[in-house]
Write an enzyme that holds these catalytic residues in place. Structure first.
Site, short mmCIF file in Angstrom:
data_model
loop_
_atom_site.label_atom_id
_atom_site.label_comp_id
_atom_site.label_asym_id
_atom_site.label_seq_id
_atom_site.Cartn_x
_atom_site.Cartn_y
_atom_site.Cartn_z
N ASP A 1 -9.39 16.12 27.74
CA ASP A 1 -9.32 15.29 28.15
C ASP A 1 -8.73 14.31 28.46
O ASP A 1 -7.15 15.62 27.43
CB ASP A 1 -10.13 13.63 27.15
CG ASP A 1 -10.81 12.43 27.70
OD1 ASP A 1 -10.79 12.29 29.20
OD2 ASP A 1 -10.32 11.85 26.78
N ASN B 1 -21.16 13.81 32.61
CA ASN B 1 -20.39 13.40 34.13
C ASN B 1 -20.62 13.83 35.51
O ASN B 1 -19.95 14.02 36.40
CB ASN B 1 -18.97 15.26 33.66
CG ASN B 1 -18.96 15.03 32.68
OD1 ASN B 1 -17.72 15.78 32.36
ND2 ASN B 1 -18.01 13.68 32.53
N ARG C 1 -9.09 17.15 19.91
CA ARG C 1 -9.08 16.04 21.33
C ARG C 1 -8.28 15.38 21.37
O ARG C 1 -8.19 14.54 20.84
CB ARG C 1 -10.42 14.63 20.94
CG ARG C 1 -10.43 13.61 22.46
CD ARG C 1 -11.59 13.27 22.12
NE ARG C 1 -12.07 12.86 23.19
CZ ARG C 1 -12.82 12.24 24.25
NH1 ARG C 1 -14.26 11.87 23.79
NH2 ARG C 1 -13.58 11.61 25.33
#
Ligand code: FPP
Length: 231
Positions: free
Chosen positions: A16, A64, A179
């Protein structure tokens, strides 16, 4: 590599921050994905050097598709280019696994996925999993459908059976989810598989993620005391 690290068998990575990386530089979002794809390739090498058995990258989620078509096309192009590279790498030790529903992908991508999967299936080195059109909820729906299609009775359904029907069947348990980019969410990534994983959230944006960031995440994982519901 720092000493006393407990190396996770299976790491999941949510790549990300590509968009913000590009925005910070006044570049189009696709430039962030191009840089992110470079980071992804390097990261497979860092994981291999560290002795990680399996690493799963979240490349494209079932959600997405809501992004502008040009951005979706750019990500698919990068993925296609990577599959071309991967085809040349099947002589090496890495095994490639693709998680997710391939159905909406182009015929060309589906074909490349099949070729890379089959050609690397017997490889014994690091398992590089790419989650593409992957959603954790969709993974569970897909597993339930496959159980029902086999007319398996309700009392035969247990956790082991569901695990066997997920896209991740045969992969080791996920030990660590990383993440980057400051967000602290799972975003539908490996929701069943990560039930007992450790989570490490980092501020670095994915295109800037380097070897020292991976080592920092693994060091943090090593410090955690995993009890699996025991005491
Ligand atoms: C999330 O960042 C990133 C993605 C949805 C795409 C990830 C794709 C790649 C790294 C390249 C293609 C993949 C392979 C396997 C070659 P974001 O765009 O949501 O970033 P933001 O939150 O800063 O906007």
């Amino acid at each position: 590599m720092p000493e006393n690290l407990i190396v996770p068998r299976h790491i999941g990575i949510i790549m990300d921050g590509n968009g913000r990386w590009a925005k910070n530089r006044g570049l189009p979002r696709t430039a962030g994905h191009i840089q992110g794809a470079k980071t992804f390739k390097k990261c497979v090498g860092y994981c291999r050097d560290m002795g990680v058995e399996c690493v799963t990258f979240y490349a494209f989620s079932t959600e997405n598709w809501k992004r502008p078509k040009a951005e979706v096309d750019a990500i698919m192009k990068l993925f296609s280019q990577y599959l071309d590279d991967a085809m040349k790498m099947t002589e090496e030790d890495a095994k490639f696994v693709f998680l997710g529903d391939p159905e909406p992908l182009s015929d060309e991508l589906k074909k490349k996925i099949r070729i890379v999967t089959d050609a690397s299936a017997e490889n014994k080195g690091i398992v590089c999993c790419i989650a593409i059109n992957y959603g954790g909820r969709d993974d569970i729906v897909h597993a339930v459908r496959s159980i029902m299609n086999d007319n398996i009775s309700a009392d035969e359904v247990d956790e082991a059976l569901i695990s066997e029907r997920l896209y991740t069947k045969n992969l080791p348990e996920v030990d660590l989810i990383i993440r980057p980019s400051g967000e602290q969410r799972l975003s539908n990534f490996l929701i069943w598989q990560a039930a007992y994983a450790e989570y490490v959230f980092m501020d670095v944006l994915w295109p800037d993620f380097g070897k020292s960031d991976l080592e920092e995440a693994v060091a943090e994982y090593s410090r955690r005391n995993r009890r699996f519901g025991g005491i």
